[in-house]
Design a protein around this motif. Sequence first.
Motif, PDB file in Angstrom:
ATOM      1  N   PRO A   1       0.808  -1.234   0.000  1.00  0.00           N
ATOM      2  CA  PRO A   1       0.000   0.000   0.000  1.00  0.00           C
ATOM      3  C   PRO A   1       0.835   1.275   0.000  1.00  0.00           C
ATOM      4  O   PRO A   1       0.306   2.359  -0.252  1.00  0.00           O
ATOM      5  CB  PRO A   1      -0.831  -0.128   1.278  1.00  0.00           C
ATOM      6  N   ALA A   2       2.129   1.163   0.272  1.00  0.00           N
ATOM      7  CA  ALA A   2       2.993   2.343   0.227  1.00  0.00           C
ATOM      8  C   ALA A   2       3.466   2.646  -1.191  1.00  0.00           C
ATOM      9  O   ALA A   2       3.986   3.730  -1.455  1.00  0.00           O
ATOM     10  CB  ALA A   2       4.196   2.151   1.141  1.00  0.00           C
ATOM     11  N   ASP A   3       3.274   1.704  -2.119  1.00  0.00           N
ATOM     12  CA  ASP A   3       3.685   1.874  -3.504  1.00  0.00           C
ATOM     13  C   ASP A   3       2.515   2.435  -4.317  1.00  0.00           C
ATOM     14  O   ASP A   3       1.379   1.953  -4.210  1.00  0.00           O
ATOM     15  CB  ASP A   3       4.128   0.526  -4.085  1.00  0.00           C
ATOM     16  N   GLU A   4       2.770   3.451  -5.152  1.00  0.00           N
ATOM     17  CA  GLU A   4       1.688   4.122  -5.876  1.00  0.00           C
ATOM     18  C   GLU A   4       0.928   3.178  -6.793  1.00  0.00           C
ATOM     19  O   GLU A   4      -0.308   3.200  -6.857  1.00  0.00           O
ATOM     20  CB  GLU A   4       2.255   5.292  -6.685  1.00  0.00           C
ATOM     21  N   ALA A   5       1.647   2.320  -7.538  1.00  0.00           N
ATOM     22  CA  ALA A   5       0.981   1.414  -8.469  1.00  0.00           C
ATOM     23  C   ALA A   5       0.132   0.395  -7.724  1.00  0.00           C
ATOM     24  O   ALA A   5      -1.023   0.131  -8.084  1.00  0.00           O
ATOM     25  CB  ALA A   5       2.013   0.713  -9.349  1.00  0.00           C
ATOM     26  N   ASP A   6       0.683  -0.192  -6.674  1.00  0.00           N
ATOM     27  CA  ASP A   6      -0.077  -1.164  -5.882  1.00  0.00           C
ATOM     28  C   ASP A   6      -1.242  -0.485  -5.172  1.00  0.00           C
ATOM     29  O   ASP A   6      -2.329  -1.063  -5.028  1.00  0.00           O
ATOM     30  CB  ASP A   6       0.834  -1.833  -4.850  1.00  0.00           C
ATOM     31  N   ARG A   7      -1.028   0.745  -4.752  1.00  0.00           N
ATOM     32  CA  ARG A   7      -2.087   1.481  -4.064  1.00  0.00           C
ATOM     33  C   ARG A   7      -3.293   1.680  -4.983  1.00  0.00           C
ATOM     34  O   ARG A   7      -4.437   1.552  -4.554  1.00  0.00           O
ATOM     35  CB  ARG A   7      -1.531   2.827  -3.595  1.00  0.00           C
ATOM     36  N   ARG A   8      -3.039   1.946  -6.258  1.00  0.00           N
ATOM     37  CA  ARG A   8      -4.141   2.157  -7.194  1.00  0.00           C
ATOM     38  C   ARG A   8      -4.959   0.877  -7.376  1.00  0.00           C
ATOM     39  O   ARG A   8      -6.196   0.923  -7.439  1.00  0.00           O
ATOM     40  CB  ARG A   8      -3.605   2.635  -8.546  1.00  0.00           C
ATOM     41  N   ILE A   9      -4.282  -0.264  -7.428  1.00  0.00           N
ATOM     42  CA  ILE A   9      -4.990  -1.547  -7.561  1.00  0.00           C
ATOM     43  C   ILE A   9      -5.877  -1.788  -6.350  1.00  0.00           C
ATOM     44  O   ILE A   9      -7.029  -2.218  -6.472  1.00  0.00           O
ATOM     45  CB  ILE A   9      -3.982  -2.704  -7.746  1.00  0.00           C
ATOM     46  N   LEU A  10      -5.349  -1.498  -5.166  1.00  0.00           N
ATOM     47  CA  LEU A  10      -6.135  -1.685  -3.939  1.00  0.00           C
ATOM     48  C   LEU A  10      -7.365  -0.785  -3.934  1.00  0.00           C
ATOM     49  O   LEU A  10      -8.445  -1.187  -3.499  1.00  0.00           O
ATOM     50  CB  LEU A  10      -5.259  -1.406  -2.722  1.00  0.00           C
ATOM     51  N   LEU A  11      -7.211   0.441  -4.419  1.00  0.00           N
ATOM     52  CA  LEU A  11      -8.351   1.360  -4.463  1.00  0.00           C
ATOM     53  C   LEU A  11      -9.353   0.941  -5.534  1.00  0.00           C
ATOM     54  O   LEU A  11     -10.565   1.097  -5.356  1.00  0.00           O
ATOM     55  CB  LEU A  11      -7.857   2.784  -4.717  1.00  0.00           C
ATOM     56  N   GLU A  12      -8.874   0.410  -6.660  1.00  0.00           N
ATOM     57  CA  GLU A  12      -9.783  -0.107  -7.677  1.00  0.00           C
ATOM     58  C   GLU A  12     -10.621  -1.247  -7.113  1.00  0.00           C
ATOM     59  O   GLU A  12     -11.831  -1.338  -7.359  1.00  0.00           O
ATOM     60  CB  GLU A  12      -8.991  -0.587  -8.895  1.00  0.00           C
ATOM     61  N   MET A  13      -9.977  -2.124  -6.361  1.00  0.00           N
ATOM     62  CA  MET A  13     -10.688  -3.236  -5.751  1.00  0.00           C
ATOM     63  C   MET A  13     -11.771  -2.736  -4.798  1.00  0.00           C
ATOM     64  O   MET A  13     -12.832  -3.345  -4.669  1.00  0.00           O
ATOM     65  CB  MET A  13      -9.673  -4.125  -5.001  1.00  0.00           C
ATOM     66  N   ASP A  14     -11.527  -1.584  -4.167  1.00  0.00           N
ATOM     67  CA  ASP A  14     -12.488  -1.014  -3.229  1.00  0.00           C
ATOM     68  C   ASP A  14     -13.644  -0.326  -3.955  1.00  0.00           C
ATOM     69  O   ASP A  14     -14.597   0.123  -3.323  1.00  0.00           O
ATOM     70  CB  ASP A  14     -11.755  -0.003  -2.331  1.00  0.00           C
ATOM     71  N   HIS A  15     -13.557  -0.225  -5.319  1.00  0.00           N
ATOM     72  CA  HIS A  15     -14.591   0.455  -6.102  1.00  0.00           C
ATOM     73  C   HIS A  15     -15.126  -0.432  -7.227  1.00  0.00           C
ATOM     74  O   HIS A  15     -15.493   0.054  -8.299  1.00  0.00           O
ATOM     75  CB  HIS A  15     -14.019   1.751  -6.715  1.00  0.00           C
ATOM     76  N   THR A  16     -15.175  -1.727  -7.000  1.00  0.00           N
ATOM     77  CA  THR A  16     -15.619  -2.643  -8.051  1.00  0.00           C
ATOM     78  C   THR A  16     -17.049  -2.356  -8.501  1.00  0.00           C
ATOM     79  O   THR A  16     -17.417  -2.648  -9.637  1.00  0.00           O
ATOM     80  CB  THR A  16     -15.514  -4.100  -7.562  1.00  0.00           C
ATOM     81  N   GLY A  17     -17.869  -1.781  -7.642  1.00  0.00           N
ATOM     82  CA  GLY A  17     -19.248  -1.489  -8.015  1.00  0.00           C
ATOM     83  C   GLY A  17     -19.411  -0.183  -8.768  1.00  0.00           C
ATOM     84  O   GLY A  17     -20.541   0.171  -9.149  1.00  0.00           O
ATOM     85  N   GLU A  18     -18.314   0.560  -9.000  1.00  0.00           N
ATOM     86  CA  GLU A  18     -18.417   1.865  -9.647  1.00  0.00           C
ATOM     87  C   GLU A  18     -17.623   1.938 -10.946  1.00  0.00           C
ATOM     88  O   GLU A  18     -17.389   3.021 -11.482  1.00  0.00           O
ATOM     89  CB  GLU A  18     -17.914   2.954  -8.688  1.00  0.00           C
ATOM     90  N   LEU A  19     -17.214   0.787 -11.479  1.00  0.00           N
ATOM     91  CA  LEU A  19     -16.367   0.776 -12.668  1.00  0.00           C
ATOM     92  C   LEU A  19     -17.053   1.392 -13.880  1.00  0.00           C
ATOM     93  O   LEU A  19     -16.383   1.905 -14.792  1.00  0.00           O
ATOM     94  CB  LEU A  19     -15.939  -0.662 -12.994  1.00  0.00           C
ATOM     95  N   SER A  20     -18.394   1.371 -13.905  1.00  0.00           N
ATOM     96  CA  SER A  20     -19.119   1.848 -15.080  1.00  0.00           C
ATOM     97  C   SER A  20     -19.379   3.355 -15.070  1.00  0.00           C
ATOM     98  O   SER A  20     -19.838   3.900 -16.078  1.00  0.00           O
ATOM     99  CB  SER A  20     -20.463   1.116 -15.200  1.00  0.00           C
ATOM    100  N   ARG A  21     -19.103   4.025 -13.964  1.00  0.00           N
ATOM    101  CA  ARG A  21     -19.396   5.459 -13.921  1.00  0.00           C
ATOM    102  C   ARG A  21     -18.479   6.199 -14.903  1.00  0.00           C
ATOM    103  O   ARG A  21     -17.274   5.888 -15.010  1.00  0.00           O
ATOM    104  CB  ARG A  21     -19.288   6.026 -12.513  1.00  0.00           C
ATOM    105  N   PRO A  22     -18.991   7.180 -15.642  1.00  0.00           N
ATOM    106  CA  PRO A  22     -18.211   7.833 -16.706  1.00  0.00           C
ATOM    107  C   PRO A  22     -16.976   8.565 -16.209  1.00  0.00           C
ATOM    108  O   PRO A  22     -15.998   8.712 -16.952  1.00  0.00           O
ATOM    109  CB  PRO A  22     -19.222   8.800 -17.341  1.00  0.00           C
ATOM    110  N   ASP A  23     -17.020   9.046 -14.980  1.00  0.00           N
ATOM    111  CA  ASP A  23     -15.880   9.800 -14.446  1.00  0.00           C
ATOM    112  C   ASP A  23     -15.039   8.935 -13.509  1.00  0.00           C
ATOM    113  O   ASP A  23     -14.393   9.457 -12.593  1.00  0.00           O
ATOM    114  CB  ASP A  23     -16.374  11.042 -13.711  1.00  0.00           C
ATOM    115  N   PHE A  24     -15.036   7.624 -13.752  1.00  0.00           N
ATOM    116  CA  PHE A  24     -14.366   6.715 -12.810  1.00  0.00           C
ATOM    117  C   PHE A  24     -12.888   7.056 -12.633  1.00  0.00           C
ATOM    118  O   PHE A  24     -12.375   7.072 -11.517  1.00  0.00           O
ATOM    119  CB  PHE A  24     -14.511   5.267 -13.283  1.00  0.00           C
ATOM    120  N   ALA A  25     -12.186   7.339 -13.726  1.00  0.00           N
ATOM    121  CA  ALA A  25     -10.746   7.620 -13.631  1.00  0.00           C
ATOM    122  C   ALA A  25     -10.475   8.848 -12.760  1.00  0.00           C
ATOM    123  O   ALA A  25      -9.580   8.847 -11.902  1.00  0.00           O
ATOM    124  CB  ALA A  25     -10.159   7.807 -15.026  1.00  0.00           C
TER     125      ALA A  25
END
Length: 500
Positions: free
Chosen positions: A404-428
């Motif tokens: 979680p201290a690494d930026e790339a790994d941190r983004r994956i962890l946050l994506e996993m925390d938002h699996t229900g919002e992947l379809s929102r247009p402003d997801f990125a």
Amino acid sequence: MLLAARELLAVRSPLDAELMVSDMLGAWWGKRLRGGDVEQILGEGLVDYAAKAGTPAALTLLISVAYLGTARQAAKAEGAALALMESDVARPGWADRVGAVKPQGCYVSRDIYGDQDTVVSTFAYNGDDTHALVLVVDYNMRGMARDAWVSTQVDKLLEQAGLEAAGNPMLRFEEIEPQQARALLEFAMKAAREEAYDRKAPKVVSDSYSAYHAFARSRIKALPPGRKRPAPAHSEAPYTRERRAMLAAEFLASDAAENLSDPSAASRCADHIIDYGCDQDFGRPHRVSPAKCETFLLDWLPRKIMLTPAQQDAMPHVLAAWVRFAGSRIGLPDQAIRATLDAVWEATARFGVAYRDPTSFGLDRELVERLLPDGDLSALARRAFVFPVLQGTYGDVELDRLNPADEADRRILLEMDHTGELSRPDFAEHLAWHEEIAKRLWDGDPPQMWEAAQRLIDLGHDRHDVLHVLIEIAERIGDHPDELAAALDDIADIPDEPPL
């Protein structure tokens, strides 16, 4: 307060008047108000109210605040007082003498350990009404002022301090330059103010300090400026990482450390002891005292450092060995070293209770170490809040392997925390803001962000809603640190429809 100011009309001495008004201004010292600065809202509000009242009591109050208040309070009070005097509002005979003091001499009484300085600054009104301001500076609390009082028995006070030092080898009493006293006291009072306005800090000043704060601030300004803050006793040259490592190696190779049975644990414990002395005690790793050792064992370590079980067992023994090693190096007498060792062993039993190993709460040590690569125990709660899931799988990704201290790994962890919002247009864009908040909470910058989150959590709000409120504030404020901290301070609850 304006009613109480009527008593100012009856006093005969400007000293008595200044002490009375200082007590009034101390009524809100160290307090916090949502939505504004307490000195502005209450202090300047009092000045405005007194100006409108236009009574003799109001004038005497304004004259005193013009000397004792903050810069803004003083400027407003002076203008209002002049206006009332031009209107022929009566004023007492002592009014012209308020603040008209000159320093007579400055002295300091300090203990041999370097724990504390008691600074005595004496003043007089044109040679009359001599008095002493006494401030106690505590170096185990980052050099902050801990207590203050005023005495009119100046000769008796100085004589008693000299006799105590003459009869006690653990004390020193000497005269210092007024410039030196001013620099020392300005730093100490600033440190006390910062500590007092820290929302999470316990009350560390005496009950009477607030009553003398305004008086002390004004008297310090009467001392001549021109000197840097004097170095505390036992001060040393700055310690680089290399110099700290060399000092640890010297200690571990010394006779004092020869009986330490676990070299690896002893080495890490020595590193923590040296870091504490360098970072928390004005670059003085060699300074040892009963109070410093107790603060280190029972306050700083339990809040800041994650120790392995072996290090927990070794720490009191390593600290005792350090006391022998460092005490002899700075020339502490045997009596002082023995007293410090006694304090270490008395604190050892309480250390087992004060130090709460995260694994005692059922947390896996490997998981805790991923959240605390820097060993900062105080960060555990906020980092666990940001990354509540660090184990299991996400598609083909094993979360246990992510850092979680690494930026790339941190983004994956946050994506996993938002699996229900992947379809929102402003997801990125939305995920980028979550990354920003995650980084801030991970670093604790600003501290008000985690404080605000905790208040909302305590009110029963959902974790994700809390994060969205923090995002909304950060997005609205932008890159303005002071404004962001103030906005976070003002959060009391989440609106009925939290921002998404």
